[in-house]
Scaffold this motif. Structure first.
Motif, PDB file in Angstrom:
ATOM      1  N   GLU A 240       0.827  -1.207   0.000  1.00 47.23           N
ATOM      2  CA  GLU A 240       0.000   0.000   0.000  1.00 47.23           C
ATOM      3  C   GLU A 240       0.866   1.263   0.000  1.00 47.23           C
ATOM      4  N   LEU A 241       1.990   1.204   0.739  1.00 45.84           N
ATOM      5  CA  LEU A 241       2.902   2.345   0.771  1.00 45.84           C
ATOM      6  C   LEU A 241       3.504   2.601  -0.610  1.00 45.84           C
ATOM      7  N   LEU A 242       3.894   1.536  -1.290  1.00 46.76           N
ATOM      8  CA  LEU A 242       4.480   1.672  -2.627  1.00 46.76           C
ATOM      9  C   LEU A 242       3.460   2.212  -3.623  1.00 46.76           C
ATOM     10  N   TYR A 243       2.243   1.687  -3.544  1.00 46.34           N
ATOM     11  CA  TYR A 243       1.189   2.160  -4.453  1.00 46.34           C
ATOM     12  C   TYR A 243       0.877   3.634  -4.198  1.00 46.34           C
ATOM     13  N   LYS A 244       0.816   3.993  -2.916  1.00 44.67           N
ATOM     14  CA  LYS A 244       0.484   5.369  -2.561  1.00 44.67           C
ATOM     15  C   LYS A 244       1.523   6.350  -3.090  1.00 44.67           C
ATOM     16  N   ARG A 247       5.223   3.927  -6.653  1.00 45.14           N
ATOM     17  CA  ARG A 247       6.404   3.093  -6.926  1.00 45.14           C
ATOM     18  C   ARG A 247       5.905   1.739  -7.427  1.00 45.14           C
ATOM     19  N   LEU A 248       5.308   1.785  -8.607  1.00 39.42           N
ATOM     20  CA  LEU A 248       4.551   0.634  -9.108  1.00 39.42           C
ATOM     21  C   LEU A 248       5.448  -0.524  -9.528  1.00 39.42           C
ATOM     22  N   LYS A 249       6.617  -0.218 -10.105  1.00 35.31           N
ATOM     23  CA  LYS A 249       7.522  -1.288 -10.528  1.00 35.31           C
ATOM     24  C   LYS A 249       8.012  -2.089  -9.325  1.00 35.31           C
ATOM     25  N   GLU A 250       8.338  -1.392  -8.236  1.00 40.23           N
ATOM     26  CA  GLU A 250       8.771  -2.081  -7.007  1.00 40.23           C
ATOM     27  C   GLU A 250       7.630  -2.928  -6.446  1.00 40.23           C
ATOM     28  N   ALA A 251       6.416  -2.373  -6.475  1.00 40.22           N
ATOM     29  CA  ALA A 251       5.250  -3.110  -5.989  1.00 40.22           C
ATOM     30  C   ALA A 251       5.028  -4.372  -6.807  1.00 40.22           C
ATOM     31  N   ASP A 252       5.177  -4.245  -8.126  1.00 45.15           N
ATOM     32  CA  ASP A 252       4.981  -5.393  -9.012  1.00 45.15           C
ATOM     33  C   ASP A 252       6.036  -6.468  -8.746  1.00 45.15           C
ATOM     34  N   SER A 253       7.272  -6.017  -8.518  1.00 48.60           N
ATOM     35  CA  SER A 253       8.360  -6.956  -8.232  1.00 48.60           C
ATOM     36  C   SER A 253       8.100  -7.711  -6.931  1.00 48.60           C
ATOM     37  N   ILE A 254       7.629  -7.001  -5.916  1.00 50.64           N
ATOM     38  CA  ILE A 254       7.338  -7.631  -4.619  1.00 50.64           C
ATOM     39  C   ILE A 254       6.153  -8.583  -4.735  1.00 50.64           C
ATOM     40  N   LEU A 255       5.154  -8.216  -5.528  1.00 43.23           N
ATOM     41  CA  LEU A 255       4.006  -9.107  -5.730  1.00 43.23           C
ATOM     42  C   LEU A 255       4.443 -10.415  -6.373  1.00 43.23           C
ATOM     43  N   PRO A 263       2.243 -19.446  -3.086  1.00 41.30           N
ATOM     44  CA  PRO A 263       1.379 -19.715  -4.246  1.00 41.30           C
ATOM     45  C   PRO A 263      -0.044 -20.085  -3.823  1.00 41.30           C
ATOM     46  N   GLY A 264      -1.016 -19.454  -4.466  1.00 37.13           N
ATOM     47  CA  GLY A 264      -2.420 -19.776  -4.200  1.00 37.13           C
ATOM     48  C   GLY A 264      -2.967 -19.212  -2.910  1.00 37.13           C
ATOM     49  N   ASN A 265      -2.203 -18.344  -2.226  1.00 38.51           N
ATOM     50  CA  ASN A 265      -2.676 -17.757  -0.976  1.00 38.51           C
ATOM     51  C   ASN A 265      -3.868 -16.847  -1.272  1.00 38.51           C
ATOM     52  N   GLU A 266      -5.007 -17.183  -0.680  1.00 36.15           N
ATOM     53  CA  GLU A 266      -6.254 -16.472  -1.002  1.00 36.15           C
ATOM     54  C   GLU A 266      -6.183 -15.005  -0.592  1.00 36.15           C
ATOM     55  N   ARG A 267      -5.612 -14.754   0.563  1.00 32.83           N
ATOM     56  CA  ARG A 267      -5.507 -13.375   1.043  1.00 32.83           C
ATOM     57  C   ARG A 267      -4.621 -12.541   0.122  1.00 32.83           C
ATOM     58  N   LEU A 268      -3.523 -13.149  -0.363  1.00 36.66           N
ATOM     59  CA  LEU A 268      -2.623 -12.454  -1.275  1.00 36.66           C
ATOM     60  C   LEU A 268      -3.321 -12.160  -2.602  1.00 36.66           C
ATOM     61  N   LEU A 269      -4.064 -13.144  -3.113  1.00 31.72           N
ATOM     62  CA  LEU A 269      -4.781 -12.953  -4.385  1.00 31.72           C
ATOM     63  C   LEU A 269      -5.812 -11.834  -4.257  1.00 31.72           C
ATOM     64  N   GLN A 270      -6.465 -11.790  -3.103  1.00 34.20           N
ATOM     65  CA  GLN A 270      -7.461 -10.711  -2.870  1.00 34.20           C
ATOM     66  C   GLN A 270      -6.754  -9.353  -2.847  1.00 34.20           C
ATOM     67  N   LYS A 271      -5.565  -9.327  -2.241  1.00 32.97           N
ATOM     68  CA  LYS A 271      -4.805  -8.059  -2.170  1.00 32.97           C
ATOM     69  C   LYS A 271      -4.372  -7.612  -3.556  1.00 32.97           C
ATOM     70  N   ILE A 272      -3.926  -8.556  -4.380  1.00 32.79           N
ATOM     71  CA  ILE A 272      -3.512  -8.238  -5.743  1.00 32.79           C
ATOM     72  C   ILE A 272      -4.681  -7.633  -6.514  1.00 32.79           C
ATOM     73  N   GLU A 273      -5.832  -8.289  -6.400  1.00 32.26           N
ATOM     74  CA  GLU A 273      -7.023  -7.798  -7.096  1.00 32.26           C
ATOM     75  C   GLU A 273      -7.428  -6.416  -6.598  1.00 32.26           C
ATOM     76  N   GLN A 274      -7.356  -6.235  -5.267  1.00 29.94           N
ATOM     77  CA  GLN A 274      -7.725  -4.941  -4.664  1.00 29.94           C
ATOM     78  C   GLN A 274      -6.797  -3.829  -5.159  1.00 29.94           C
ATOM     79  N   LEU A 275      -5.495  -4.120  -5.170  1.00 36.68           N
ATOM     80  CA  LEU A 275      -4.517  -3.105  -5.584  1.00 36.68           C
ATOM     81  C   LEU A 275      -4.631  -2.811  -7.066  1.00 36.68           C
ATOM     82  N   ASN A 276      -4.879  -3.854  -7.859  1.00 38.42           N
ATOM     83  CA  ASN A 276      -5.040  -3.652  -9.305  1.00 38.42           C
ATOM     84  C   ASN A 276      -6.262  -2.765  -9.598  1.00 38.42           C
ATOM     85  N   ASN A 277      -7.331  -3.012  -8.851  1.00 38.46           N
ATOM     86  CA  ASN A 277      -8.528  -2.203  -9.043  1.00 38.46           C
ATOM     87  C   ASN A 277      -8.279  -0.741  -8.657  1.00 38.46           C
TER      88      ASN A 277
END
Length: 277
Positions: A240-244, A247-255, A263-277
């Motif tokens: 969230e700090l990177l997005y704010k 610093r999108l490239k760093e955020a993408d690298s960390i994701l 892999p397949g972590n539901e909470r992580l997938l929800q966060k990815i979707e939330q941040l992408n939106n």
């Protein structure tokens, strides 16, 4: 006392084996809470005492039966002494059981007997913090609960300044009040006592984020994220700090890194979707 009871149980073995059985039952069940194998928390002593108390009840019942020698059980309950004992113990049991409605009722009932316990004061402070932060409350109640959390954190610190948990609790209270510098002081104290106490280290990042010291917040969130064994708050805070700060490239690298780690972590997938939106 135990040796005397044990010898008495052995002496009465030929007449009534229930006494020896009750004694062994009691000792076996209470052994864990003797503070010999481990130090146990006194504030939950009822839990340790409950099973052993069944052995005590067996022995007490056998004593009543042997002493009054009833022809049938109904005659026992006509005896005024038996009725008195049952009434007395029932009142004590009901009074104690009401304390176990929830954690706060238990801690508030017992805290007056635990004034010098760091752990007891920390327990009740953390419970009030959780009640403030994670339960639906009106603002008046939240303020009241956080004041109580602060009060018990101060009591714990007055007893000892060697608990990272207590400094974290005090830091959260300061953070809630908007005293970010004071919060940072307490979280740093917690980390100094135990650098692997990751919850407090994550809060250092939160305090720096609130103070707009972004690079320091980034460092501490990243520090915790790399040590944690699951996707948790530090990673969310970092993203969230990177997005704010765009610093999108760093955020993408960390994701990408997190997706490989979890892999397949539901909470992580929800966060990815939330941040992408």
């Amino acid at each position: 006392i135990y040796i005397s009871i044990g010898l008495l149980a052995l002496r009465t073995y030929s007449k009534n084996r229930i006494y020896l059985f009750s004694f062994i039952f009691f000792l076996a069940a209470i052994a864990y809470a003797t503070n010999i194998p481990v130090i146990v928390a006194g504030i939950v002593m009822d839990r340790y005492n409950f099973i052993p108390s069944l052995g005590f009840c067996l022995a007490a019942s056998a004593i009543v039966i042997d002493f009054f020698k009833p022809t049938d059980f109904n005659t026992l309950f006509k005896n005024k002494w038996v009725v008195f004992i049952i009434t007395l113990y029932s009142i004590c049991t009901i009074y104690r059981t009401t304390a176990w409605k929830d954690k706060l009722t238990l801690f508030n009932r017992d805290i007056s007997h635990l004034e010098n316990s760091v752990h007891a004061n920390r327990f009740i402070s953390v419970e009030y913090i959780n009640k403030t932060l994670f339960e639906e409350q009106d603002n008046t109640k939240k303020e009241m609960y956080m004041k109580l959390a602060d009060k018990y954190a101060d009591k714990a610190l007055a007893i000892s300044r060697n608990s990272p948990d207590v400094f974290e609790a005090k830091g959260i209270c300061e953070l809630y009040k908007g005293n970010d510098r004071a919060a940072l002081y307490n979280f740093n104290k917690s980390m100094a006592l135990d650098s692997n106490y990751l919850s407090a280290v994550n809060y250092i990042g939160v305090a720096y984020r609130n103070l707009q010291i972004t690079d320091s917040a980034y460092y501490y969130f990243n520090y915790v994220m790399n040590k944690e064994q699951e996707f948790s708050y530090s990673a969310e805070n970092l993203l969230e700090l990177l997005y704010k700060n765009n610093r999108l490239k760093e955020a993408d690298s960390i994701l990408n890194l997190l997706e490989n780690r979890f892999p397949g972590n539901e909470r992580l997938l929800q966060k990815i979707e939330q941040l992408n939106n």
